[in-house]
Design a protein around this motif. Structure first.
Motif, PDB file in Angstrom:
ATOM      1  N   ARG A  28      47.924  40.442  37.064  1.00  0.00           N
ATOM      2  CA  ARG A  28      46.938  40.772  38.086  1.00  0.00           C
ATOM      3  C   ARG A  28      47.450  40.320  39.440  1.00  0.00           C
ATOM      4  NH1 ARG A  28      41.456  38.383  35.539  1.00  0.00           N
ATOM      5  NH2 ARG A  28      41.847  37.013  37.286  1.00  0.00           N
ATOM      6  N   ALA A  29      46.849  40.849  40.501  1.00  0.00           N
ATOM      7  CA  ALA A  29      47.233  40.460  41.865  1.00  0.00           C
ATOM      8  C   ALA A  29      47.070  38.957  42.040  1.00  0.00           C
ATOM      9  CB  ALA A  29      46.396  41.216  42.886  1.00  0.00           C
ATOM     10  N   SER A  30      45.965  38.421  41.553  1.00  0.00           N
ATOM     11  CA  SER A  30      45.725  36.979  41.542  1.00  0.00           C
ATOM     12  C   SER A  30      45.807  36.564  40.076  1.00  0.00           C
ATOM     13  CB  SER A  30      44.341  36.672  42.120  1.00  0.00           C
ATOM     14  OG  SER A  30      44.087  35.295  42.035  1.00  0.00           O
TER      15      SER A  30
END
Length: 135
Positions: A28-30
């Motif tokens: 995930r992006a974060s």
């Protein structure tokens, strides 16, 4: 000081997991806690203890500087913390966790022969399960 470390223990996947084969947590992006935990253990089998992994993931997600980590770790473990039994790796993604005699951990895919051997307690390991996702 509390600890999450296990010694000579195998944490099998939870009884209610839907996983029939181990998979990596999605990127995930974060990054999620599961993704960071997976990466740290998979890239360094039998190098870190559960305490090392759980604290590092917590500290990384909070951007705690290296110079402050020693005191932050003491404060973090001053109270009890969830152990690897509560990790999504065993509850959702199909990974068993083996802790050796020194408490260092490695991942074991649920579909492997190694998992089958460890899940029976072969080699004198204590077998426990990841926590159930549902009551």
């Amino acid at each position: 000081m509390h600890t999450t470390n296990y010694f000579d223990t195998f944490i099998a996947v939870s009884e209610d997991t839907a996983a029939t084969a181990a998979t990596e947590p999605p990127t995930r992006a974060s990054p999620s806690v599961a993704e960071l935990t997976y990466r740290m253990i998979a890239e360094n089998p039998y190098r870190f203890t559960s305490d090392d992994v759980i604290f590092a993931v917590w500290a990384d997600r909070r951007d705690i500087p290296a110079g402050e980590r020693e005191s932050a770790r003491a404060e973090f473990f001053a109270k009890g913390q969830p152990c690897m039994r509560s990790s999504d790796l065993g509850k959702r993604y199909g990974w068993g966790v083996h802790a050796d005699a020194e408490g260092r951990i490695a991942l074991v895919p649920v579909e492997s022969e190694e998992y089958e051997r460890m899940a029976t307690g072969e080699g004198g390991v204590t077998v426990t399960r990841a926590m159930r996702s549902k009551r």
